[in-house]
Each structure stands twice: as C-alpha cells, then as structure tokens.
Design a protein around this motif. Structure first.
Motif, PDB file in Angstrom:
ATOM      1  N   ALA A 211       9.518   6.645   7.613  1.00 50.35           N
ATOM      2  CA  ALA A 211       9.866   7.254   6.324  1.00 50.35           C
ATOM      3  C   ALA A 211       8.801   8.272   5.928  1.00 50.35           C
ATOM      4  N   VAL A 212       9.234   9.283   5.206  1.00 51.54           N
ATOM      5  CA  VAL A 212       8.325  10.357   4.825  1.00 51.54           C
ATOM      6  C   VAL A 212       7.167   9.848   3.976  1.00 51.54           C
ATOM      7  N   TRP A 213       7.385   8.748   3.277  1.00 52.40           N
ATOM      8  CA  TRP A 213       6.379   8.211   2.370  1.00 52.40           C
ATOM      9  C   TRP A 213       5.530   7.115   2.988  1.00 52.40           C
ATOM     10  N   ALA A 214       5.814   6.694   4.227  1.00 56.95           N
ATOM     11  CA  ALA A 214       5.197   5.498   4.800  1.00 56.95           C
ATOM     12  C   ALA A 214       3.731   5.713   5.173  1.00 56.95           C
ATOM     13  N   ASP A 215       2.893   4.784   4.737  1.00 55.41           N
ATOM     14  CA  ASP A 215       1.493   4.791   5.140  1.00 55.41           C
ATOM     15  C   ASP A 215       1.414   4.589   6.659  1.00 55.41           C
ATOM     16  N   PRO A 216       0.580   5.366   7.352  1.00 59.37           N
ATOM     17  CA  PRO A 216       0.552   5.260   8.819  1.00 59.37           C
ATOM     18  C   PRO A 216       0.022   3.924   9.338  1.00 59.37           C
ATOM     19  N   VAL A 217      -0.668   3.161   8.503  1.00 59.81           N
ATOM     20  CA  VAL A 217      -1.208   1.868   8.931  1.00 59.81           C
ATOM     21  C   VAL A 217      -0.323   0.719   8.476  1.00 59.81           C
ATOM     22  N   THR A 218      -0.006   0.675   7.188  1.00 62.64           N
ATOM     23  CA  THR A 218       0.748  -0.450   6.626  1.00 62.64           C
ATOM     24  C   THR A 218       2.244  -0.203   6.547  1.00 62.64           C
ATOM     25  N   GLY A 219       2.641   1.066   6.542  1.00 64.33           N
ATOM     26  CA  GLY A 219       4.043   1.414   6.338  1.00 64.33           C
ATOM     27  C   GLY A 219       4.451   1.443   4.878  1.00 64.33           C
ATOM     28  N   ALA A 220       3.517   1.131   3.966  1.00 64.99           N
ATOM     29  CA  ALA A 220       3.848   1.020   2.540  1.00 64.99           C
ATOM     30  C   ALA A 220       4.071   2.381   1.906  1.00 64.99           C
ATOM     31  N   CYS A 221       4.912   2.399   0.880  1.00 61.33           N
ATOM     32  CA  CYS A 221       5.073   3.594   0.066  1.00 61.33           C
ATOM     33  C   CYS A 221       3.839   3.754  -0.827  1.00 61.33           C
ATOM     34  N   PRO A 222       3.633   4.919  -1.423  1.00 56.71           N
ATOM     35  CA  PRO A 222       2.359   5.165  -2.105  1.00 56.71           C
ATOM     36  C   PRO A 222       2.215   4.585  -3.504  1.00 56.71           C
ATOM     37  N   HIS A 223       3.312   4.172  -4.157  1.00 52.91           N
ATOM     38  CA  HIS A 223       3.198   3.824  -5.573  1.00 52.91           C
ATOM     39  C   HIS A 223       3.725   2.436  -5.911  1.00 52.91           C
ATOM     40  N   VAL A 224       3.202   1.924  -7.025  1.00 53.36           N
ATOM     41  CA  VAL A 224       3.626   0.650  -7.594  1.00 53.36           C
ATOM     42  C   VAL A 224       4.626   0.969  -8.698  1.00 53.36           C
ATOM     43  N   TRP A 225       5.899   0.716  -8.423  1.00 50.41           N
ATOM     44  CA  TRP A 225       6.963   0.965  -9.412  1.00 50.41           C
ATOM     45  C   TRP A 225       7.205  -0.315 -10.188  1.00 50.41           C
ATOM     46  N   ASP A 226       7.188  -0.211 -11.498  1.00 45.60           N
ATOM     47  CA  ASP A 226       7.143  -1.418 -12.335  1.00 45.60           C
ATOM     48  C   ASP A 226       8.337  -2.341 -12.143  1.00 45.60           C
ATOM     49  N   ARG A 227       9.560  -1.805 -12.040  1.00 50.72           N
ATOM     50  CA  ARG A 227      10.698  -2.717 -11.961  1.00 50.72           C
ATOM     51  C   ARG A 227      10.748  -3.438 -10.619  1.00 50.72           C
ATOM     52  N   ALA A 228      10.301  -2.770  -9.542  1.00 49.47           N
ATOM     53  CA  ALA A 228      10.240  -3.458  -8.262  1.00 49.47           C
ATOM     54  C   ALA A 228       9.316  -4.667  -8.358  1.00 49.47           C
ATOM     55  N   VAL A 347      17.026   4.153 -12.273  1.00 55.03           N
ATOM     56  CA  VAL A 347      16.921   3.734 -10.877  1.00 55.03           C
ATOM     57  C   VAL A 347      15.527   4.050 -10.358  1.00 55.03           C
ATOM     58  N   GLY A 348      15.191   3.467  -9.235  1.00 55.21           N
ATOM     59  CA  GLY A 348      13.990   3.817  -8.486  1.00 55.21           C
ATOM     60  C   GLY A 348      14.317   3.562  -7.028  1.00 55.21           C
ATOM     61  N   SER A 349      14.301   4.590  -6.217  1.00 59.80           N
ATOM     62  CA  SER A 349      14.776   4.442  -4.847  1.00 59.80           C
ATOM     63  C   SER A 349      13.782   5.019  -3.857  1.00 59.80           C
ATOM     64  N   LEU A 350      13.641   4.348  -2.733  1.00 63.64           N
ATOM     65  CA  LEU A 350      12.811   4.872  -1.655  1.00 63.64           C
ATOM     66  C   LEU A 350      13.612   5.771  -0.723  1.00 63.64           C
ATOM     67  N   SER A 351      14.794   6.189  -1.167  1.00 69.14           N
ATOM     68  CA  SER A 351      15.498   7.269  -0.478  1.00 69.14           C
ATOM     69  C   SER A 351      14.859   8.603  -0.850  1.00 69.14           C
ATOM     70  N   SER A 352      13.959   8.558  -1.823  1.00 65.33           N
ATOM     71  CA  SER A 352      13.269   9.751  -2.297  1.00 65.33           C
ATOM     72  C   SER A 352      12.040  10.016  -1.424  1.00 65.33           C
ATOM     73  N   ASN A 353      11.189  10.923  -1.896  1.00 70.02           N
ATOM     74  CA  ASN A 353       9.936  11.178  -1.192  1.00 70.02           C
ATOM     75  C   ASN A 353       8.827  10.223  -1.634  1.00 70.02           C
ATOM     76  N   GLY A 354       9.159   9.313  -2.562  1.00 69.98           N
ATOM     77  CA  GLY A 354       8.200   8.310  -2.995  1.00 69.98           C
ATOM     78  C   GLY A 354       7.065   8.841  -3.845  1.00 69.98           C
ATOM     79  N   SER A 355       7.207  10.041  -4.383  1.00 67.50           N
ATOM     80  CA  SER A 355       6.124  10.669  -5.139  1.00 67.50           C
ATOM     81  C   SER A 355       6.105  10.220  -6.596  1.00 67.50           C
ATOM     82  N   TYR A 356       4.967  10.420  -7.234  1.00 71.09           N
ATOM     83  CA  TYR A 356       4.841  10.155  -8.671  1.00 71.09           C
ATOM     84  C   TYR A 356       5.862  10.985  -9.443  1.00 71.09           C
ATOM     85  N   GLU A 357       6.015  12.240  -9.052  1.00 68.06           N
ATOM     86  CA  GLU A 357       6.935  13.137  -9.748  1.00 68.06           C
ATOM     87  C   GLU A 357       8.367  12.631  -9.672  1.00 68.06           C
ATOM     88  N   TYR A 358       8.736  12.044  -8.536  1.00 69.83           N
ATOM     89  CA  TYR A 358      10.082  11.484  -8.427  1.00 69.83           C
ATOM     90  C   TYR A 358      10.290  10.394  -9.472  1.00 69.83           C
TER      91      TYR A 358
END
Length: 388
Positions: A211-228, A347-358
């Motif tokens: 995924a475009v947002w995936a950390d190269p080590v953990t695979g995690a997206c960059p942000h903590v989204w509150d509802r998730a 909504v909050g979806s990881l179909s996005s670029n996972g950015s703060y702006e999204y």
C-alpha cells in the motif's frame, strides 16, 4: 410488499416517533433511540444499522421500554427469512463489515431462550464463512477481498472478532483452536500497529507492505484515526466478556486493554473529547477537531470495562468528563423534543493515501449511526452506574 415483521417494525417506529416528540424526560439512552427512529433512518443488515440496533436494544432492555424492544426485535427479525437465510447475504463476498449483524442475531437467539432457531442458522452461516476467509500469510483476516488484500484494520477486529468470540462462547466454548485464532487477530494488529510510546494504535497495516501508505518495516499506516481506535477499544472490552480466563490469550488481551486505556486517557483533550487524528503532533493542529463517535466509544469502553472488572475505578472521571462533553457539544435538543447527534466523521478509509490531509477533509455528519449508536452504548453504561 412489506413482510409482516417489517410492517410491525414500521408500526412500532411510528409510535416511537410520537413518544420522542412528547417526552423529553427520558434517560438519554432511550431518548436518543426514540429520536433516532423518528428521523426516517434506513435499517438493514449493514454494520451501521447493526450497531444502531444494538444501541436501541441496550437502551430498551435497561429501561424495559417495550416499544423500543419490539421495534428492534422486529427490525432484526425482518433481516432473516424463516429458514435462516440472511437477506442479501453473499457467502462469497469477504468483507468483515458484513459480519457485524452476527452479534444482533446471537442476542435475539439467546433472548428467545434459544427457540428462534433461524437466528442460529443465520449466525452459523456467518461463522462458516470465517473458515473460508482469505488470510494474510500470518493468519489475519483480510479486511476485504480483493480490495484490501493482506490488510488488517482496527475497525475489522470489532466487526469480525466480537461475533467470532460470542459465537464460540455460545456454541463451541471448548474450541481452543477458535479461541487461539481470535487472540491471534488481536496479536497481529498489536504487533504491527501499536506505538509503544503513546500506547495508541495506527489505523491498520498491510502485511505485504504494498500500500502507498505502508511503513516499509511494520506495514502500518502513518496515523492514529480516532474511530478505528474506538472500534478496537470496544472490541477488547466485548471479547474479554466471553474469552476463557484459563487460556493464555486472556492475559494478553487484558494487557492490550489496560495499555490502550492508558494511551486513551493520556490522549484525552482538556475539553473531555478526543481528536480525530490522535498521533502527535496533530492534536490541536489546523484542520483537526474533537470528534464525536470515538468520544462515545471510549466513554463506553471505559465505563463497561470498569463495571465488569476489566479496568480500575480510578478511570471513571475520564469517562464522565467525556460524557459531559458529548451532552454539551454533540447532543442537540430539537424544537420538536427529539435529540440529534452531531460531530461524527462520515468515514475513514485506508483506500486513501493515509495522509493527515485525507482524514481531516472527510465530511462530518449529523445523526450518523456510527456516532449515535455508541452514544446509546455509553448512555446505558452511565445509567446502569447511576442506578446502582
């Protein structure tokens, strides 16, 4: 034509709407429930409707509100044919959101003293689907196949694993393989998304790291989204209600809950709520805001965790401050005597670029079930405590 169950549900809804406009002295749980049903919401098997139905059921049961209980019972019944076929269910569509109705089915199966077998049949079909579910190389359920292959989101833990655990508790309590599998789902998101400094978790991860947002080590997206995080917090509390204490997974899940509760408390804003994007340095940043649905979820999770002995009493002021904030900022009294619930991000979806702006540019909705349902959850817990 409407089915008889649907007709009864509509009749109940009309009487509830009258009650909502006439009675402004109800407890907030039933007041919000009756108000919400007066606003012509669409009820189906989608997870939002399923969460709303559970909120209505909790409020109705606590306060012995026959009209509300009849409504929600008929609404859930209308989703299941007499032979146990779930309306519009596709057994080859693998999206964890579609499993959430399983909790409603199991509740009303037990409420019937296990006589309404159509609920058991429908729930069994959902459970069988889990045996075929596409998984990551390490065993995690895909959030959705094929769109989110090899991805696990915190949202999905709530949708799939609260049902998986409740079903196992009811029908297969000695199935250690299933219990270990349930714990594994939590283990995987903890391994890949937990921030050990803040004790919060990122929205999700991609085990393939494609995924475009995936950390190269953990695979995690960059942000903590509150509802998730809110979904995940509630999932821990709910699964621990039924998870066998003698199995090793119980202690791990209990530890995950305690650690997350610490992180949630630390992240609470002085207003009493929680920021949409919770990871530093974003709280207070331009575009960020205190969001309603996660505030309700954290409030519920803390209160139920305390009531059931999973969390310490010392955490109650955090929940009470949050509840007061919801009444001040998110609960609106309408001129017709009903309530509205504001401030829920759509909504909050990881179909996005996972950015703060999204995240901060997703619209906010009024009377969104993803916020109003958890507010009913939280209100019933507060009202239970007040009664005791």
């Amino acid at each position: 034509m409407y089915s008889s169950a649907t007709s009864l549900a509509l009749l109940a809804c009309s009487s509830i709407a009258l009650a909502a406009s006439d009675n402004t002295t109800l407890p907030y749980s039933t007041w919000m429930a009756t108000s919400f049903l007066s606003k012509s919401q669409t009820m189906n098997s989608h997870y939002v409707a399923s969460v709303l139905h559970e909120g209505i059921e909790k409020a109705a049961t606590l306060h012995q509100n026959t009209s509300l209980l009849n409504y929600v019972s008929n609404a859930v019944s209308a989703q299941v044919l007499p032979n146990g076929t779930l309306l519009n269910w596709n057994s080859s569509f693998y999206s964890v959101d579609e499993l959430r109705i399983g909790n409603n089915l199991l509740h009303f199966y037990l409420a019937s003293n296990r006589t309404e077998t159509k609920y058991a049949v429908a729930a069994s079909a959902l459970r069988s689907q889990l045996d075929r579910w596409p998984r990551t190389p390490t065993g995690g359920f895909f959030h959705r196949d094929p769109v989110y292959r090899n991805q696990m989101w915190l949202d999905g833990i709530y949708m799939a694993d609260t049902f998986y655990a409740t079903y196992t508790h009811i029908f297969e309590p000695a199935n250690t393989t299933a219990w270990n599998d349930i714990a594994l789902q939590f283990d995987l998101v903890e391994q890949h998304t937990r921030n050990k400094t803040s004790n919060l978790l990122a929205h999700g991860y991609d085990e393939s790291k494609k995924a475009v947002w995936a950390d190269p080590v953990t695979g995690a997206c960059p942000h903590v989204w509150d509802r998730a995080v809110g979904w995940y917090f509630m999932a821990l509390v709910e699964v621990l209600q039924v998870y066998p204490k003698n199995l090793p997974g119980y202690a791990r899940l209990r530890g995950y809950l305690t650690t997350l509760a610490d992180g949630v408390e630390k992240a609470q804003d002085e207003s009493g709520g929680w920021w949409l994007v919770m990871d530093e340095p974003y709280p207070g940043m331009k575009g960020n805001y205190i969001e309603a649905s996660a505030t309700a979820m954290f409030t519920y999770g803390i209160l139920k965790g305390i009531r059931t002995g999973l969390l310490e009493e010392r955490r109650r002021p955090t929940a009470l401050k949050a509840y007061d904030l919801m009444l001040d900022r998110f609960v609106t009294r309408e001129k017709n005597g009903t309530l509205s619930f504001d401030g829920t991000v759509v909504v909050g979806s990881l179909s996005s670029n996972g950015s703060y702006e999204y995240y901060v540019n997703v619209p906010i909705a009024r009377n969104d079930g993803k916020g109003a349902g958890p507010f009913m959850f939280a209100s019933t817990e507060l009202e239970l405590w007040q009664q005791s």
